[in-house]
Structure formats: C-alpha cells, structure tokens
Design an enzyme around this catalytic site. Structure first.
Site, PDB file in Angstrom:
ATOM      1  N   HIS A   7       0.827  -1.210   0.000  1.00 57.48           N
ATOM      2  CA  HIS A   7       0.000   0.000   0.000  1.00 57.48           C
ATOM      3  C   HIS A   7       0.856   1.253   0.000  1.00 57.48           C
ATOM      4  O   HIS A   7       2.040   1.219   0.320  1.00 57.48           O
ATOM      5  CB  HIS A   7      -0.978   0.043   1.184  1.00 57.48           C
ATOM      6  CG  HIS A   7      -0.346   0.032   2.543  1.00 57.48           C
ATOM      7  ND1 HIS A   7      -0.053  -1.119   3.226  1.00 57.48           N
ATOM      8  CD2 HIS A   7       0.045   1.048   3.357  1.00 57.48           C
ATOM      9  CE1 HIS A   7       0.484  -0.826   4.395  1.00 57.48           C
ATOM     10  NE2 HIS A   7       0.565   0.489   4.503  1.00 57.48           N
ATOM     11  N   HIS A  79       3.922   7.082   3.726  1.00 57.61           N
ATOM     12  CA  HIS A  79       4.864   5.971   3.577  1.00 57.61           C
ATOM     13  C   HIS A  79       4.428   5.017   2.468  1.00 57.61           C
ATOM     14  O   HIS A  79       3.286   5.032   2.024  1.00 57.61           O
ATOM     15  CB  HIS A  79       5.064   5.209   4.894  1.00 57.61           C
ATOM     16  CG  HIS A  79       3.850   4.493   5.427  1.00 57.61           C
ATOM     17  ND1 HIS A  79       2.986   5.059   6.326  1.00 57.61           N
ATOM     18  CD2 HIS A  79       3.373   3.245   5.197  1.00 57.61           C
ATOM     19  CE1 HIS A  79       2.027   4.190   6.626  1.00 57.61           C
ATOM     20  NE2 HIS A  79       2.232   3.081   5.951  1.00 57.61           N
ATOM     21  N   GLU A 130       7.632   1.071   5.092  1.00 56.13           N
ATOM     22  CA  GLU A 130       7.111   0.027   5.965  1.00 56.13           C
ATOM     23  C   GLU A 130       7.342  -1.309   5.285  1.00 56.13           C
ATOM     24  O   GLU A 130       7.154  -1.429   4.071  1.00 56.13           O
ATOM     25  CB  GLU A 130       5.589   0.252   6.166  1.00 56.13           C
ATOM     26  CG  GLU A 130       4.922  -0.792   7.040  1.00 56.13           C
ATOM     27  CD  GLU A 130       3.419  -0.533   7.227  1.00 56.13           C
ATOM     28  OE1 GLU A 130       2.824   0.218   6.430  1.00 56.13           O
ATOM     29  OE2 GLU A 130       2.844  -1.091   8.179  1.00 56.13           O
TER      30      GLU A 130
HETATM   31 CO    CO Z   1       1.155   1.293   6.290  1.00 52.89          CO
END
Ligand code: CO
Length: 134
Positions: A7, A79, A130
């Site tokens: 994502h 992020h 991440e």
């Molecule tokens: Co995230």
C-alpha cells in the site's frame, strides 16, 4: 528481497472528503472508516487492482501522524509499504547493510494483523518505508 507494493499511505486532514474524492472523482472501491486505536489512526482503505491506498487521519491525542499533519496541513504521502517473505530475515539483512529500523527494531502487528517494521526515511531516498510480512 522486497516484493509487492502492499500500500501507499496518505495522511489527510479530512477523511470523509478524501474518501469521497477517491470514491466519486476517481471511481475507486473505498471502505468505511476503521478506527485503529492501537496505531492512533483512523483509516479508509482504497482497493485498487494492483495495490491499496490507505487514507490516514489522526485518532486520539498521541497519534503518531499528528506531527506530520501539523507540518503538512493539506496532507501528503506518508509511507510506502513493501511485502517481504520473512520480516526478521529482512530486518537482519537491512541492519547489516547499515539501514536504520525505527523504534526498538522489533516487528509490531500492523493494520492488517501482520508483523511490520518501519525504516528510516533518510536511508531510503527520503521516503518512510514500511515492511510487512506476507
Ligand atoms: Co502502512
């Protein structure tokens, strides 16, 4: 080592307005808002054919994204999340390469109930990264 883009997370000042932009203007499949108290965020998931967009808004007084919104009042990209096969092996590889893992370096359970780690943006082209175990 990294696999799919799981994502892209975008911090937004108005979650309902952002969800409506993705739903109506962009014609995407958008979830209802979900409060993730343990992470200090309310999130709306936008499901695309090849990845997801997570619209994030602070939840509670100690939200980790409040300072981001203070610095970027109209919101912005927060992020990128890449999938990895084995998060501990990925962490050990990255640390051996000199990359900095945020926090205590131990994976936490993320928004999708899978172990996640965050990597210092200065080590990755100015982007907070991440890692999520598949
Ligand atoms: Co995230």
């Amino acid at each position: 080592m990294i696999g799919r883009l799981n994502h892209v997370a975008i911090v937004v000042p108005d979650l309902a307005a952002a969800a409506e932009t993705y739903r109506s203007t962009l014609g995407a499949d958008v979830s209802d808002p979900i409060d993730l108290a343990a992470h200090g965020v309310t999130t709306v998931f936008v499901v695309l054919p090849n990845t997801k967009i997570e619209l994030l808004h602070p939840l509670g007084p100690n939200s980790p994204i409040q300072s981001f919104l203070d610095r970027n009042p109209s919101g912005g990209m927060h992020h990128l999340c890449y999938e990895v096969e084995d998060i501990l092996a990925a962490r050990d590889h990255l640390v051996a390469q000199g990359a900095r893992v945020l926090g205590d370096g131990e994976p936490k359970i993320g928004a999708h109930d899978k172990p996640v780690l965050f990597l210092h943006p200065k080590d990755f082209c100015g982007t907070l990264v991440e890692l999520e175990q598949r």
